[in-house]
Enzyme design. Structure first.
Site, PDB file in Angstrom:
ATOM      1  N   THR A 198       0.841  -1.212   0.000  1.00 36.81           N
ATOM      2  CA  THR A 198       0.000   0.000   0.000  1.00 36.81           C
ATOM      3  C   THR A 198       0.871   1.255   0.000  1.00 36.81           C
ATOM      4  OG1 THR A 198      -1.651  -1.200   1.263  1.00 36.81           O
ATOM      5  CG2 THR A 198      -1.856   1.192   1.263  1.00 36.81           C
ATOM      6  N   HIS A 218       2.137   1.812  -3.415  1.00 33.32           N
ATOM      7  CA  HIS A 218       1.087   2.403  -4.269  1.00 33.32           C
ATOM      8  C   HIS A 218       1.020   3.919  -4.060  1.00 33.32           C
ATOM      9  CE1 HIS A 218      -1.133  -0.740  -6.349  1.00 33.32           C
ATOM     10  NE2 HIS A 218      -0.859  -1.533  -5.329  1.00 33.32           N
TER      11      HIS A 218
END
Ligand code: NAD
Ligand code: ZN
Length: 342
Positions: free
Chosen positions: A40, A43
């Protein structure tokens, strides 16, 4: 304090000076020792489509950590100054229909640490006491920071009993690697791991995989059918987020078996629901987050007892200021878990 902050709606991040967080009456201030980088965070660093939709700068990144409590709000009762803690990264509301029915992992008002609330890639972070977890003294700091993603793996593997069962694990990223160790510790009779990344397949073997397969070199369906004498596997655990891998898994589940899916897909997936799910009468579980806190108790037992060894998965350690090196390494895939020292 110094912190890794996503300052702008663009690729990248900055290592900058930030004021230490303020405490409310039920908040706790934690001096961070280690944080670990999750997909995450990559990202957000990379400013992918998901990040552009979900993330609003400025925000301190990071949600997997271990640290020491240095200050508590006047109403805090769960922890004391000096406690060594980690935290559930899904900050649930406690009031919605899901929270009140024991499903806080799908709380409708969840705030994600490092996304909606300043995270752990910093000297200090502040959190409400209800998400904190006091760490078992037998778990080293380097393992304690990994409990949050390890919990994802536990819920995926143990959605049903797996002892003496045959398992196919799709994706040997950190969470698939945790799952490999958990499956072996729980007595799975055959653990097959598939990943196109040979570096990670080597770690899977260290974690106890009986057989590793590279889908770029081998036909996964044929290979799995061959080793299982055409029965297929009892259990498929999907950690790749790859549609093709998902279909390979569905093809080789034995009728009456189950699949648990944690992987997240870039696009809407296609699958043959009739042949691969309904007529095979398989059970399919979507997995998200962790059960709070029952999964954390299991994590603690797995790690404090030494049932699963995380050292093969921890491949790199950097100072917080070198966070970007860790992000690039994760993008390249020649790593297991990357840990940052605050
Ligand atoms: P990761 O991206 O490090 O690992 C994914 C692995 O899948 C990589 O090693 C990659 O090489 C492999 N892969 C790619 N294509 C493949 C294929 N065709 N066959 C087999 N393997 C293939 O991710 P991670 O941190 O280990 O997390 C695993 C997955 O779970 C990711 O998709 C992540 O987004 C997701 N996730 C979901 C939750 C949740 O709550 N549902 C939480 C954390 C992570
Ligand atoms: Zn809620």
């Amino acid at each position: 304090m110094k912190a890794v902050v996503k300052t702008r709606r663009a690729k990248g991040m900055e290592f900058v000076e930030r004021a230490a967080p303020q405490l409310g009456p039920r908040d706790v201030l934690i001096r961070v020792r280690y944080s670990s980088i999750c997909g995450t965070d990559v990202h957000i660093f990379d400013w992918t489509r998901w990040a552009r939709k979900r993330f609003t700068p400025p925000r301190i990144l990071g949600h997997e950590f271990v640290g020491i409590v240095t200050e508590i709000g006047e109403e805090v009762t769960l922890v004391e100054v000096g406690d060594r803690v980690s935290a559930e990264s899904h900050i649930s509301c406690g009031y919605c229909y899901q929270c009140r029915n024991g499903y806080s992992e799908v709380c409708r008002n969840t705030k994600l640490l490092g996304v909606d609330h300043d995270g752990s890639f910093a000297g200090f972070l502040a959190l409400p006491e209800h998400v904190l977890w006091k760490n078992d003294p037998n778990i080293p700091d380097e393992w304690a920071t990994l409990q949050e993603p390890f919990g994802n793996a536990i819920d995926t593997v143990l959605a049903e009993n797996i002892s003496a069962k045959t398992i196919l694990i799709l994706g040997a990223g950190p969470i698939g690697l945790f799952a490999t160790g958990i499956a072996r510790a729980c007595g799975a009779s055959l653990v097959i791991v598939s990943d196109p990344n040979n570096y990670r397949l080597a770690i899977a073997r260290k974690m106890g995989a009986h057989l590793t397969l590279n889908p770029k070199k081998k036909d996964i369906v044929q290979s799995v059918l061959k080793i299982t004498e055409n029965n297929g596997v009892d259990v498929v655990l999907e950690f790749s987020g790859n549609n093709q891998a998902l279909n390979q898994g569905l093809n080789v589940i034995t009728p009456g078996g189950r699949i648990s899916i944690l992987g997240i897909y870039e696009k809407r997936v296609t699958l043959d629901l009739n042949s691969d799910v309904i007529f095979k009468k398989i059970r399919m579980y979507g997995i998200t987050g962790r059960k709070v806190f029952s999964t954390w108790y299991k994590t603690s037992h797995f790690l404090s007892s030494g049932l699963v060894d995380l050292n093969p998965i921890i491949t790199h350690k950097f100072a917080l200021k070198d966070c970007e090196r860790g992000m690039q390494l994760m993008k390249g895939g020649k790593c297991g878990k990357v840990i940052l020292t605050s």
